[in-house]
Scaffold this motif. Structure first.
Motif, PDB file in Angstrom:
ATOM      1  N   TYR A  33      33.857  45.047  54.605  1.00 61.03           N
ATOM      2  CA  TYR A  33      34.007  44.278  53.254  1.00 61.03           C
ATOM      3  C   TYR A  33      35.601  45.351  52.913  1.00 61.03           C
ATOM      4  O   TYR A  33      36.321  44.567  52.552  1.00 61.03           O
ATOM      5  CB  TYR A  33      32.984  44.431  52.081  1.00 61.03           C
ATOM      6  CG  TYR A  33      33.333  43.883  50.886  1.00 61.03           C
ATOM      7  CD1 TYR A  33      32.893  42.908  50.315  1.00 61.03           C
ATOM      8  CD2 TYR A  33      34.059  44.928  49.935  1.00 61.03           C
ATOM      9  CE1 TYR A  33      33.218  42.466  49.112  1.00 61.03           C
ATOM     10  CE2 TYR A  33      34.472  44.423  48.709  1.00 61.03           C
ATOM     11  CZ  TYR A  33      34.210  42.847  48.328  1.00 61.03           C
ATOM     12  OH  TYR A  33      34.430  42.663  47.088  1.00 61.03           O
ATOM     13  N   ASP A  34      35.219  46.464  52.813  1.00 63.97           N
ATOM     14  CA  ASP A  34      36.553  47.211  52.161  1.00 63.97           C
ATOM     15  C   ASP A  34      37.722  47.118  53.064  1.00 63.97           C
ATOM     16  O   ASP A  34      38.870  46.694  52.636  1.00 63.97           O
ATOM     17  CB  ASP A  34      36.120  48.657  52.082  1.00 63.97           C
ATOM     18  CG  ASP A  34      35.332  49.160  51.015  1.00 63.97           C
ATOM     19  OD1 ASP A  34      35.046  48.147  50.097  1.00 63.97           O
ATOM     20  OD2 ASP A  34      34.684  50.220  51.159  1.00 63.97           O
ATOM     21  N   ALA A  35      37.434  47.149  54.454  1.00 64.09           N
ATOM     22  CA  ALA A  35      38.552  46.784  55.185  1.00 64.09           C
ATOM     23  C   ALA A  35      39.145  45.452  55.139  1.00 64.09           C
ATOM     24  O   ALA A  35      40.597  45.233  55.338  1.00 64.09           O
ATOM     25  CB  ALA A  35      38.236  47.030  56.823  1.00 64.09           C
ATOM     26  N   GLU A  36      38.342  44.363  55.072  1.00 59.62           N
ATOM     27  CA  GLU A  36      38.841  43.061  55.090  1.00 59.62           C
ATOM     28  C   GLU A  36      39.637  42.854  53.851  1.00 59.62           C
ATOM     29  O   GLU A  36      40.687  42.015  53.631  1.00 59.62           O
ATOM     30  CB  GLU A  36      37.730  42.022  55.322  1.00 59.62           C
ATOM     31  CG  GLU A  36      38.362  40.550  55.468  1.00 59.62           C
ATOM     32  CD  GLU A  36      37.066  39.367  55.856  1.00 59.62           C
ATOM     33  OE1 GLU A  36      37.360  38.466  55.507  1.00 59.62           O
ATOM     34  OE2 GLU A  36      35.913  40.197  56.090  1.00 59.62           O
ATOM     35  N   TYR A  37      39.054  43.443  52.742  1.00 55.51           N
ATOM     36  CA  TYR A  37      39.632  43.271  51.299  1.00 55.51           C
ATOM     37  C   TYR A  37      41.076  43.794  51.257  1.00 55.51           C
ATOM     38  O   TYR A  37      41.887  43.291  50.670  1.00 55.51           O
ATOM     39  CB  TYR A  37      38.809  43.783  50.344  1.00 55.51           C
ATOM     40  CG  TYR A  37      39.152  43.571  48.991  1.00 55.51           C
ATOM     41  CD1 TYR A  37      39.139  42.384  48.145  1.00 55.51           C
ATOM     42  CD2 TYR A  37      39.925  44.664  48.227  1.00 55.51           C
ATOM     43  CE1 TYR A  37      39.736  42.396  46.991  1.00 55.51           C
ATOM     44  CE2 TYR A  37      40.330  44.360  46.985  1.00 55.51           C
ATOM     45  CZ  TYR A  37      40.392  43.209  46.260  1.00 55.51           C
ATOM     46  OH  TYR A  37      40.776  43.108  45.154  1.00 55.51           O
ATOM     47  N   ALA A  38      40.988  45.233  52.076  1.00 59.46           N
ATOM     48  CA  ALA A  38      42.327  45.675  52.105  1.00 59.46           C
ATOM     49  C   ALA A  38      43.375  44.794  52.737  1.00 59.46           C
ATOM     50  O   ALA A  38      44.734  44.805  52.562  1.00 59.46           O
ATOM     51  CB  ALA A  38      42.215  46.990  52.582  1.00 59.46           C
ATOM     52  N   GLU A  39      42.929  44.411  53.887  1.00 60.76           N
ATOM     53  CA  GLU A  39      43.934  43.752  54.897  1.00 60.76           C
ATOM     54  C   GLU A  39      44.434  42.341  53.812  1.00 60.76           C
ATOM     55  O   GLU A  39      45.750  41.948  53.982  1.00 60.76           O
ATOM     56  CB  GLU A  39      43.152  42.842  55.863  1.00 60.76           C
ATOM     57  CG  GLU A  39      43.851  42.309  56.898  1.00 60.76           C
ATOM     58  CD  GLU A  39      43.083  41.743  57.981  1.00 60.76           C
ATOM     59  OE1 GLU A  39      43.526  40.741  58.581  1.00 60.76           O
ATOM     60  OE2 GLU A  39      42.425  42.595  58.597  1.00 60.76           O
ATOM     61  N   ILE A  40      43.389  41.653  53.147  1.00 61.69           N
ATOM     62  CA  ILE A  40      43.686  40.163  52.342  1.00 61.69           C
ATOM     63  C   ILE A  40      45.011  40.554  51.495  1.00 61.69           C
ATOM     64  O   ILE A  40      45.591  39.859  50.974  1.00 61.69           O
ATOM     65  CB  ILE A  40      42.729  39.725  51.868  1.00 61.69           C
ATOM     66  CG1 ILE A  40      41.756  39.101  53.000  1.00 61.69           C
ATOM     67  CG2 ILE A  40      42.876  38.431  50.953  1.00 61.69           C
ATOM     68  CD1 ILE A  40      40.427  38.537  52.807  1.00 61.69           C
ATOM     69  N   THR A  41      44.515  41.656  50.677  1.00 63.58           N
ATOM     70  CA  THR A  41      45.383  42.139  49.554  1.00 63.58           C
ATOM     71  C   THR A  41      46.377  42.815  49.740  1.00 63.58           C
ATOM     72  O   THR A  41      47.143  43.602  48.803  1.00 63.58           O
ATOM     73  CB  THR A  41      44.339  42.817  48.512  1.00 63.58           C
ATOM     74  OG1 THR A  41      43.802  43.918  49.091  1.00 63.58           O
ATOM     75  CG2 THR A  41      43.371  41.892  47.883  1.00 63.58           C
ATOM     76  N   ALA A  42      46.892  43.087  50.931  1.00 63.10           N
ATOM     77  CA  ALA A  42      47.957  44.029  51.361  1.00 63.10           C
ATOM     78  C   ALA A  42      49.101  43.559  51.318  1.00 63.10           C
ATOM     79  O   ALA A  42      50.393  44.053  51.439  1.00 63.10           O
ATOM     80  CB  ALA A  42      47.616  44.526  52.754  1.00 63.10           C
ATOM     81  N   THR A  43      49.451  42.150  51.128  1.00 65.13           N
ATOM     82  CA  THR A  43      50.575  41.432  51.069  1.00 65.13           C
ATOM     83  C   THR A  43      51.071  41.353  49.630  1.00 65.13           C
ATOM     84  O   THR A  43      50.165  41.151  48.858  1.00 65.13           O
ATOM     85  CB  THR A  43      50.579  39.992  51.918  1.00 65.13           C
ATOM     86  OG1 THR A  43      49.430  39.279  51.224  1.00 65.13           O
ATOM     87  CG2 THR A  43      50.066  40.095  53.225  1.00 65.13           C
ATOM     88  N   PRO A  44      52.342  40.903  49.385  1.00 62.70           N
ATOM     89  CA  PRO A  44      52.649  40.854  48.056  1.00 62.70           C
ATOM     90  C   PRO A  44      52.331  39.396  47.441  1.00 62.70           C
ATOM     91  O   PRO A  44      51.977  39.421  46.219  1.00 62.70           O
ATOM     92  CB  PRO A  44      54.470  40.755  48.306  1.00 62.70           C
ATOM     93  CG  PRO A  44      54.625  41.132  49.463  1.00 62.70           C
ATOM     94  CD  PRO A  44      53.612  41.040  50.402  1.00 62.70           C
ATOM     95  N   VAL A  45      52.013  38.584  48.265  1.00 56.77           N
ATOM     96  CA  VAL A  45      51.837  37.368  47.578  1.00 56.77           C
ATOM     97  C   VAL A  45      50.235  37.124  48.288  1.00 56.77           C
ATOM     98  O   VAL A  45      50.095  36.863  49.755  1.00 56.77           O
ATOM     99  CB  VAL A  45      52.375  36.047  48.110  1.00 56.77           C
ATOM    100  CG1 VAL A  45      51.930  34.664  47.623  1.00 56.77           C
ATOM    101  CG2 VAL A  45      53.792  36.293  47.467  1.00 56.77           C
ATOM    102  N   VAL A  46      49.117  36.991  47.571  1.00 52.79           N
ATOM    103  CA  VAL A  46      47.785  37.024  48.118  1.00 52.79           C
ATOM    104  C   VAL A  46      47.371  35.735  48.214  1.00 52.79           C
ATOM    105  O   VAL A  46      47.439  34.860  47.280  1.00 52.79           O
ATOM    106  CB  VAL A  46      46.835  37.848  47.176  1.00 52.79           C
ATOM    107  CG1 VAL A  46      45.400  37.678  47.690  1.00 52.79           C
ATOM    108  CG2 VAL A  46      47.124  39.172  47.034  1.00 52.79           C
TER     109      VAL A  46
END
Length: 106
Positions: A33-46
Motif C-alpha cells: 500500500y505504502d509503496a504504491e501510494y508513494a509511486e502514484i503521488t510522486a508526480t507533480p500532477v496526480v
C-alpha cells in the motif's frame, strides 16, 4: 422481530485513505500500500483516476482481509509461495474449468 448484527461481520471501513490504511494489518499489505501510494503521488500532477482505482482496490482488500484475519494471512502466504514458484505442481486453471463444464476460448 428485531434485526441483529451478523456475528463475525467485519466492521464498516470508510472509503478514505486514512481508514483503509488503518484497516490493513498484514505487513506485506502495508508495505505494498505504502509503496504504491508513494509511486502514484510522486508526480507533480496526480492522476485522479489512478488514485481512485488505488483507493477502491485497497478498500476492497481491507474489507475482505478483515472478515477473517487468520484466513487472510493464509491467502497472502499462499500468494507469496505461488509467486516464488513453490506451488507450481498444481493443475492449471483451464483443466479445472473444463472439469466443471466451462471452456476457455483459445
Amino acid at each position: 422481530m428485531s434485526a441483529q448484527p451478523h456475528q463475525g461481520a467485519a466492521s464498516v471501513i470508510d472509503k478514505t485513505f486514512t481508514a483503509v490504511r488503518a484497516a490493513l494489518f498484514h505487513p506485506q499489505d502495508l508495505a505494498e500500500y505504502d509503496a504504491e501510494y508513494a509511486e502514484i503521488t510522486a508526480t507533480p500532477v496526480v492522476p485522479m483516476a489512478a488514485l481512485d482505482e488505488f483507493l477502491t482496490r485497497w478498500w476492497h482488500t481491507a474489507i475482505v482481509a478483515n472478515r477473517d484475519r487468520a484466513d487472510w494471512y493464509d491467502v497472502v502466504d499462499t500468494a507469496g509461495k505461488l509467486r516464488a514458484g513453490e506451488l507450481a505442481g498444481g493443475r492449471d486453471l483451464a483443466h479445472i474449468l473444463a472439469e466443471r463444464g466451462y471452456q476457455i476460448p483459445r
